[in-house]
Design a protein around this motif. Structure first.
Motif, PDB file in Angstrom:
ATOM      1  N   ASP A   1      18.251  27.280   7.587  1.00 57.28           N
ATOM      2  CA  ASP A   1      16.846  26.244   7.221  1.00 57.28           C
ATOM      3  C   ASP A   1      15.505  26.827   7.182  1.00 57.28           C
ATOM      4  N   ALA A   2      14.518  26.861   5.866  1.00 53.55           N
ATOM      5  CA  ALA A   2      13.913  27.238   6.009  1.00 53.55           C
ATOM      6  C   ALA A   2      12.679  27.205   7.044  1.00 53.55           C
ATOM      7  N   ALA A   3      12.489  26.043   7.697  1.00 50.03           N
ATOM      8  CA  ALA A   3      11.636  26.489   8.469  1.00 50.03           C
ATOM      9  C   ALA A   3      12.247  26.450   9.983  1.00 50.03           C
ATOM     10  N   LEU A   4      13.429  25.836  10.257  1.00 48.10           N
ATOM     11  CA  LEU A   4      13.763  26.135  11.848  1.00 48.10           C
ATOM     12  C   LEU A   4      15.266  26.633  11.929  1.00 48.10           C
ATOM     13  N   PHE A   5      15.273  27.186  10.787  1.00 48.96           N
ATOM     14  CA  PHE A   5      16.605  27.804  10.953  1.00 48.96           C
ATOM     15  C   PHE A   5      17.870  27.593  11.637  1.00 48.96           C
ATOM     16  N   ILE A   6      17.793  26.427  11.499  1.00 52.31           N
ATOM     17  CA  ILE A   6      18.986  25.624  12.153  1.00 52.31           C
ATOM     18  C   ILE A   6      19.182  23.993  12.223  1.00 52.31           C
TER      19      ILE A   6
ATOM     20  N   SER B   1      18.546  37.667  13.146  1.00 50.46           N
ATOM     21  CA  SER B   1      17.351  38.066  13.453  1.00 50.46           C
ATOM     22  C   SER B   1      16.518  36.497  13.051  1.00 50.46           C
ATOM     23  N   LEU B   2      15.332  36.269  12.999  1.00 49.53           N
ATOM     24  CA  LEU B   2      14.502  34.663  12.683  1.00 49.53           C
ATOM     25  C   LEU B   2      12.926  34.990  11.913  1.00 49.53           C
TER      26      LEU B   2
ATOM     27  N   ARG C   1       7.759  31.177  14.641  1.00 48.35           N
ATOM     28  CA  ARG C   1       6.408  30.544  15.288  1.00 48.35           C
ATOM     29  C   ARG C   1       7.008  28.672  15.241  1.00 48.35           C
ATOM     30  N   ASN C   2       7.489  28.529  14.403  1.00 49.03           N
ATOM     31  CA  ASN C   2       7.798  26.971  13.664  1.00 49.03           C
ATOM     32  C   ASN C   2       9.402  25.975  15.050  1.00 49.03           C
ATOM     33  N   LEU C   3       9.943  27.871  15.516  1.00 42.88           N
ATOM     34  CA  LEU C   3      11.054  27.037  16.342  1.00 42.88           C
ATOM     35  C   LEU C   3      10.165  26.388  17.985  1.00 42.88           C
ATOM     36  N   GLU C   4       9.623  27.572  17.899  1.00 44.98           N
ATOM     37  CA  GLU C   4       8.611  27.904  19.652  1.00 44.98           C
ATOM     38  C   GLU C   4       7.451  26.063  19.306  1.00 44.98           C
TER      39      GLU C   4
END
Length: 400
Positions: A56-61, A86-87, A93-96
């Motif tokens: 996912d482009a924003a949150l990876f998951i 790797s993120l 930043r978005n996940l945090e």
């Protein structure tokens, strides 16, 4: 009075996350990430895996899985979330912000371990270089103060220069200075290698996946006291000792190098080029394999890939299948010396245990025979994807 010893409370509980994108060698149990976390001083308390076709482009998951992880982390009192892949800086930043927890990826975890373990001046320089290169892309992470403008009388930087621009420039200057210092270190190593060449020294380097037992084997061969432990990246700095082979009546140079790992950050490969140069300039590589690991074929393939990347892929090898004492008796080979087919090219192989010393004298004799009659160079990137049933290591050697 209760005499039972109470378990220690986890200092930094961490939640491990892995995403299966359908690529080979996905670690469904996140075993290696867990070992990395423990080596870095964290305590894994839960593991979460999922499948996706693409990140996912924003949150990876994706937001749904992110909500699930946030709820689980709150229930378990998790203080950090670790990703096996790797993120990007934006994803991190978005996940945090979404999880309201520190989020780190596999790359930073390896960098932290390297920073803890580096002992030599060169090793510390290399780790700092890789860390700065990683940090330079993540200045916008959670540090809102970096967005402030600076400038004016008595201030660093020009008028209107933001703090983030100033920090980027300072990091760039630091990277430049460290690279210049590493060039000098590399020249010193080249001088040492030229001195060995003038002495007609035969150079052997130990290479292999991390925790394959390279340092233990190194100690067994040269009676050294290099630090060795059952953990990832126990040894980071290259150590070279002299090994006397009485049958030849001569001394050879033996070097213990840093272990490789899956998805080794490219920044570390570049930063450790000076250290890995010992492998590049070797006359022979002892490729140490953890025979007790169920993933040893994949680990061999990863080592071959990294050797090719650093320019050491065409150097002759001897395969050392180590940790024989940790293999079930029914799976141990009946022949301890044979040849392994690397894409059609037979390569010498020996089974031994560097911990117990079983097979180490036979390896010394193999080195004598090899120096007298050098082995052929291996073919790069052999097909290690065959099943264990087709692998001659697993209980089939008696029928040969």
């Amino acid at each position: 009075m209760n005499n039972l010893q109470q378990p220690e409370r986890p200092i930094t509980p961490a939640l491990l996350v892995g995403v299966d994108f359908g690529l080979p060698f996905f670690d469904a149990e996140l075993e290696e990430l867990g070992l990395l976390a423990q080596t870095a001083g964290l305590t894994p308390v839960a593991r979460v895996t999922c499948k996706r076709k693409a990140p996912d482009a924003a949150l990876f998951i994706g937001s749904g899985k992110a909500d699930e992880i946030k709820q689980l982390a709150t229930q378990l009192g998790v203080q950090e979330v670790l990703f096996d892949q790797s993120l990007s800086p934006a994803q991190q930043r978005n996940l945090e912000r979404h999880l309201e927890l520190p989020v780190n990826d596999r790359t930073l975890l390896i960098l932290q371990i390297f920073a803890q373990r580096a002992r030599s001046h060169e090793g510390k320089l290399q780790v700092e270089l890789a860390r700065l290169q990683y940090l330079s892309t993540r200045l916008v992470r959670r540090w809102s103060h970096l967005e402030r403008q600076s400038g004016g009388i008595g201030m660093r930087g020009g008028p209107g220069e933001s703090q983030i621009e100033l920090d980027r420039r300072m990091i760039a200057d630091s990277i430049k200075r460290i690279k210049e210092r590493l060039v000098k270190v590399k020249r010193q190593r080249q001088t040492q290698r030229r001195q060995r060449e003038r002495r007609d020294a035969f150079n052997i380097s130990l290479v292999g996946y991390t925790n394959a037992g390279k340092s233990t084997l190194f100690n067994a061969l040269v009676k050294a006291r290099v630090y060795a432990a059952d953990q990832l990246f126990a040894t980071l700095d290259t150590t070279t000792r002299q090994l006397y082979l009485g049958e030849l009546g001569r001394v050879i140079s033996l070097s213990d190098t840093v272990g490789f790992i899956r998805d080794l950050p490219h920044g570390l490969v570049d930063a450790f080029q000076a250290t890995l140069q010992e492998a590049v300039d070797a006359d022979l590589l002892l490729h140490v394999v953890d025979f007790s690991s169920p993933n040893h074929l994949e680990q061999m393939a990863e080592v071959q890939r990294v050797l090719s990347e650093i320019g050491a892929g065409d150097i002759p090898q001897i395969l050392v299948f180590n940790k024989l004492d940790q293999v079930e008796p029914m799976l141990r080979p009946h022949v301890v010396q044979d040849t392994y087919d690397l894409a059609g090219l037979p390569t010498p192989r020996i089974f031994l245990s560097s911990q117990t010393g079983d097979g180490v004298p036979a390896l010394r004799q193999m080195l004598v025979d090899t120096i007298q009659a050098p082995v052929a160079a291996p073919v790069l990137l052999p097909d290690f994807h065959a099943s264990h049933e087709d692998d001659p290591d697993f209980g089939t050697m008696a029928e040969k």
